[in-house]
Write a protein that holds these residues in place. Sequence first.
Motif, PDB file in Angstrom:
ATOM      1  N   GLY A  99      -5.527  -1.493   0.939  1.00 16.84           N
ATOM      2  CA  GLY A  99      -6.336  -0.380   0.487  1.00 16.84           C
ATOM      3  C   GLY A  99      -7.489  -0.859  -0.380  1.00 16.84           C
ATOM      4  O   GLY A  99      -8.607  -0.324  -0.292  1.00 16.84           O
ATOM      5  N   GLU A 103     -11.386  -0.112   0.213  1.00 14.65           N
ATOM      6  CA  GLU A 103     -12.231   0.506  -0.815  1.00 14.65           C
ATOM      7  C   GLU A 103     -13.472  -0.332  -1.086  1.00 14.65           C
ATOM      8  O   GLU A 103     -14.573   0.180  -1.257  1.00 14.65           O
ATOM      9  N   ASN A 154      -0.091  -2.421   5.130  1.00 13.63           N
ATOM     10  CA  ASN A 154      -0.873  -1.556   4.235  1.00 13.63           C
ATOM     11  C   ASN A 154      -1.705  -0.532   4.994  1.00 13.63           C
ATOM     12  O   ASN A 154      -2.655   0.029   4.441  1.00 13.63           O
ATOM     13  N   ASP A 157      -2.448   2.877   3.410  1.00 12.48           N
ATOM     14  CA  ASP A 157      -3.344   2.764   2.246  1.00 12.48           C
ATOM     15  C   ASP A 157      -4.792   2.614   2.703  1.00 12.48           C
ATOM     16  O   ASP A 157      -5.719   3.171   2.102  1.00 12.48           O
ATOM     17  N   ILE A 158      -4.955   1.841   3.735  1.00 13.78           N
ATOM     18  CA  ILE A 158      -6.308   1.618   4.268  1.00 13.78           C
ATOM     19  C   ILE A 158      -6.865   2.922   4.824  1.00 13.78           C
ATOM     20  O   ILE A 158      -8.006   3.301   4.539  1.00 13.78           O
ATOM     21  N   VAL A 161      -8.459   5.707   2.587  1.00 17.06           N
ATOM     22  CA  VAL A 161      -9.701   5.491   1.823  1.00 17.06           C
ATOM     23  C   VAL A 161     -10.824   6.392   2.345  1.00 17.06           C
ATOM     24  O   VAL A 161     -11.202   6.299   3.516  1.00 17.06           O
TER      25      VAL A 161
END
Lengths: 252, 252, 252, 252, 252, 252
Positions: A99, A103, A154, A157-158, A161
């Motif tokens: 993530g 970001e 992840n 999480d990615i 964004v």
Amino acid sequence: MRANRLREIWAGGGAAVNGWLTIPHAFAAETMAHQGWDSLTVDIQHGVVDYQAAVNMMIAISTTDTVPVVRVPWLEPGILMKALDGGAYGIICPMVNSGADAERLVKLTHYPPLGTRSFGPIRGLLYGGPDYPEKANDTVVVFAMIETREGLDNLEDILRVPGLDAVYIGPSDLSLALGCKPTFDEVDKPAAEAIDYILAKAKEHGKVAGIHNGTPEFARKRIEKGFQFVTIASDARLMAAGAKQVLHTVRA
Amino acid sequence: MRANRLREIWAGGGAAVNGWLTIPHAFAAETMAHQGWDSLTVDIQHGVVDYQAAVNMMIAISTTDTVPVVRVPWLEPGILMKALDGGAYGIICPMVNSGADAERLVKLTHYPPLGTRSFGPIRGLLYGGPDYPEKANDTVVVFAMIETREGLDNLEDILRVPGLDAVYIGPSDLSLALGCKPTFDEVDKPAAEAIDYILAKAKEHGKVAGIHNGTPEFARKRIEKGFQFVTIASDARLMAAGAKQVLHTVRA
Amino acid sequence: MRANRLREIWAGGGAAVNGWLTIPHAFAAETMAHQGWDSLTVDIQHGVVDYQAAVNMMIAISTTDTVPVVRVPWLEPGILMKALDGGAYGIICPMVNSGADAERLVKLTHYPPLGTRSFGPIRGLLYGGPDYPEKANDTVVVFAMIETREGLDNLEDILRVPGLDAVYIGPSDLSLALGCKPTFDEVDKPAAEAIDYILAKAKEHGKVAGIHNGTPEFARKRIEKGFQFVTIASDARLMAAGAKQVLHTVRA
Amino acid sequence: MRANRLREIWAGGGAAVNGWLTIPHAFAAETMAHQGWDSLTVDIQHGVVDYQAAVNMMIAISTTDTVPVVRVPWLEPGILMKALDGGAYGIICPMVNSGADAERLVKLTHYPPLGTRSFGPIRGLLYGGPDYPEKANDTVVVFAMIETREGLDNLEDILRVPGLDAVYIGPSDLSLALGCKPTFDEVDKPAAEAIDYILAKAKEHGKVAGIHNGTPEFARKRIEKGFQFVTIASDARLMAAGAKQVLHTVRA
Amino acid sequence: MRANRLREIWAGGGAAVNGWLTIPHAFAAETMAHQGWDSLTVDIQHGVVDYQAAVNMMIAISTTDTVPVVRVPWLEPGILMKALDGGAYGIICPMVNSGADAERLVKLTHYPPLGTRSFGPIRGLLYGGPDYPEKANDTVVVFAMIETREGLDNLEDILRVPGLDAVYIGPSDLSLALGCKPTFDEVDKPAAEAIDYILAKAKEHGKVAGIHNGTPEFARKRIEKGFQFVTIASDARLMAAGAKQVLHTVRA
Amino acid sequence: MRANRLREIWAGGGAAVNGWLTIPHAFAAETMAHQGWDSLTVDIQHGVVDYQAAVNMMIAISTTDTVPVVRVPWLEPGILMKALDGGAYGIICPMVNSGADAERLVKLTHYPPLGTRSFGPIRGLLYGGPDYPEKANDTVVVFAMIETREGLDNLEDILRVPGLDAVYIGPSDLSLALGCKPTFDEVDKPAAEAIDYILAKAKEHGKVAGIHNGTPEFARKRIEKGFQFVTIASDARLMAAGAKQVLHTVRA
């Protein structure tokens, strides 16, 4: 600002067919651009193309309606911003593994307040038009490549964004990362499952999923499965494959 | 001096398969050279290639056994000699319309006493070897293009010129010159007869005949007829045709 | 895959003589490659050479048996992978100061499972052959430059890293780092001792040691001491020194 | 207008030492220019240098006091005028074989009323200064190469042409033309006599004589004999010779 | 070593007028250099210029007394050192946001013992002279760009770093970072106050302050306020504005 | 085939405003093309532009509706045909001095049966479209430059040649040829009379007249007089003039 055809295609639920450029010359890029691709990606990562040639290639693509995309070599601020200033309407960034990576990617590719992209869209203004500064954030599309075990772990999480538009899969690299044989299309099972998982999760999070393909037939299958950005072959591969076939026929 | 594979193939009664380069970049040329062509012709006449790029392309071809040939834009001393100094092992010269033209071509491309080529084979020495000066006259091959009514009328005068190795036919230009539709392969009857005539006369005078083709299938027919140097397609055409086919399939 | 002559020389206990390229043009590189160097290093760090020129230079080197090596500007993923994809058979990486640096270098330059190099060896396939993907990890050689106090302190950590093939010494930078006068060959005592120390430790860990030299005479001494990769002068220096001597003689 | 150092040297009875550039890159040219040559000749005839690179090379030479000279590929209007517009302060033209050739050369390289040079000295104005248009005719120097039997026969006609400043001898080409072995310096007797004859006649007609040399030692002899413009070696030769020597020493 | 005119101007309390280069070609740079700018900055960050073109542009600037400056794309070791080795006498580095950033910048741009710049000033030696290695640290000037909120907050930490010579303000980026409209010259109040603050603090710490301007009139005001390095317009902007005006007049 | 806007403007009785390109880079050309010129002429005669750069510049112009024109260096077959194959929609040819020159120009620039242009419009097909071969003869426009006494004397012979579309006047060269001061706009009386004469005769023969101008104000006068193709300034001049003015203002 000139609209981004990729966004238009996606908004209509369609899939964009993307070509791949590895020959560092404007004439090759212009020839490809005249064949009718929805977008063409200048590969600064794995081709032998560097930034100066990439600019000439984007100029050549701009003689048509095909959308210019750049794959940068790495999540590195300098080249990300130079690619955008040079007029790229899409960015494919390799090795987005968390993530935090995603970001960072979004920050570097968007103007404040969304990001920290530095101001100076020299060729972007020519290609996009005088309102580029206000509209670039909503026009340019950004892809994160998911190509490692860590990136898979992840993934959500990615995908969470804001400002990230899409994910992109290179089946070879993903296969290698998962201990499979590096290939396009008919990948080993763990890689195939990972591809399905990425697609499903991307849809869930409202992101576009894109993928590299070895053949047009397989690209169609990918589209049917839900991929909205499919790459097939490359300028040099098409040329080499054509040459091989010609030589085979004439010498048969 | 490095032998000229074209001469070796011809000496054995065989036909050389020649590719065509119009993209002005070394990487495209190197990719083509790795596909197995007997020779590759850098087209400085009709491609968008100029001399500086042609040198880089000849360097790229020199990474393989493929023979580097150059088509010059015109029967003009400067570019003929620069192409040779840059390492070309074959020269294709357009618009050779008379015995005098052919004699001029031979003079400009051979060292004394046969000709008046100026001395300074900068890259020729690298590619050919230190004995290039003594052996270039017998190694490099020179083609005269027969592509006008005048050239046809003077064909035997042209073929009689010692030092000229071969003639080359561009079916499009020859067709145009004879009032026929410009095309490769299945040309109109007057053009077809002219092609047969050139081939027959070339053989009679002990010269090689070469021809441009649109498809490998037709090139085979040309070889069967007696042509010993057949060109098929070009780098950009192969790439464009491949791209068209991919897009057609994926969008079907 | 084409074998790496550097590995062959080293396997036989020999030393490779390496030239250095700083002029960003294929013709200069090709001229150097024809003089008989075992390897030539395209210097992207301190020459005025950038990646696009480096590719053309590697193509030019590939017209001979000389091994193409690249010195990258920094331990940075993008350029390391682009150099390899462009066909480099050796990588010299500056400023490797710790075991962690060395590990990162090895990871970025090797495919999984040994490393995380991304897949797309565009020109590597042309130069190396179709089995490049399987064999590249065992064919390409990687040098870590030891040029700081920190690098010296961590030398054994660096040398312990599997997949690192060699260390390389720039006597000028090492001298500067140790507070000595920057020079090649006859360096100040602390630098001289550091060089001996690096050589000894490299041998102890089964790694090759390489070094930059100012003169061929000194390079021979280095070989006698055990260095197996010696660089002498550069294209531009040889040219400048030759010009100076010519002018001195003619004006004497 | 910036003065032409060649004219200043000649006015003082001195001889100019000229270097030769065959590597098509600005950095190589700049490196050579910093070694102290009186003039440097960009060879567009026999090097692998084309016009675009020649302009960059002239820019590089212009960072020093060295005079930029261009050898054109042929007595052809386009390149003669482009070389001058690009800032050349000297022109060496090959194959001047008659008084008519020499007159044509002078016409094409001088503004009216002396000649018919077309007006547009784009870079000439930057290099020479704003009064370039008025003073170019008296500043730029023009050499005719005498390199054929015909040129020898018509030597006095050539030398009588007003506006021609100098003649230039390439011993290799002259030797070839006279049936001698092509070499520099120690040429066969007929060539040696021709060289003496050209020098004597040039002096008689008040023109400067220049000549290509293989070694600085021989260049000195030429100066002692009366030549006022001596070329020695070339960028690529100096580099190659230096490399050969280094490799010989280190492998001895 | 050639003196740095920027330092001379500043030592006399004066202000340098700086031009901006975004067209990646030597001839455009040379044309600009002949107009009389004190310095010219090759913008590798936001122009479409990459390193290879930047070198050619610095060569072109070196034909005059104008000082060559480079704006690098990012605080990244590779490009900082390559810019210096290519002969830049000034470096403008974007996104210096903390004292640590400034220290890193100074370290990378200075030789030991002040910094860790690696040794190999290939073109620096040509441009600066043989004593470049000893004097570069005291000759080259380094600017840190203050363009974020964070940079403002840490301004004094940045200004305290020894070896940093100057700060540089891009009013557009600074405005964006402060939530203002991105523009030059008449910026919104928060940006205007920040600019005054930076100038005042720079003076307090004995550093030079530089700023980008939209018009020459505003640049004069900036000079009157105390700025000693003012940039106006760019090559492409001047050309475009001139063209717009011509077309407006002719079509009126 | 894409229509030629020059023909459309002329058909409506209007005048085209033409810009001039002398900087050999695509980005400069693209920037100029976005300012709204009806056509832009790539000057291969007097700029420092060579063919390879000209192709990139034509690609850049093709990103807009501006018509790409090329001024060739000389009435020489090679470059005339290469300019057309590269996609030029207009050709300006210098030094057309007789009816025979004009006939040769028309022959070389048109396909049979009107002319002898060789077939291979590589980039022409991309820019013009697939029916380029049939329609090029009626689409491309050809200008003959009248710039010598001889050209004036033979003006009517030149204007009578079918297939020639227009004449073009360079006031500087024409002035020089008539013994007047070389300048644009306010030329000496003999040159002024010659200009009026050329315009009148062109109209009489149904040809377009074009002319180079120094200022937009004068270009308007030329249009009012009947010129239908007016050139103003050039990329480099606009840039230099803008820079001069900026420096004058800031230093005032």
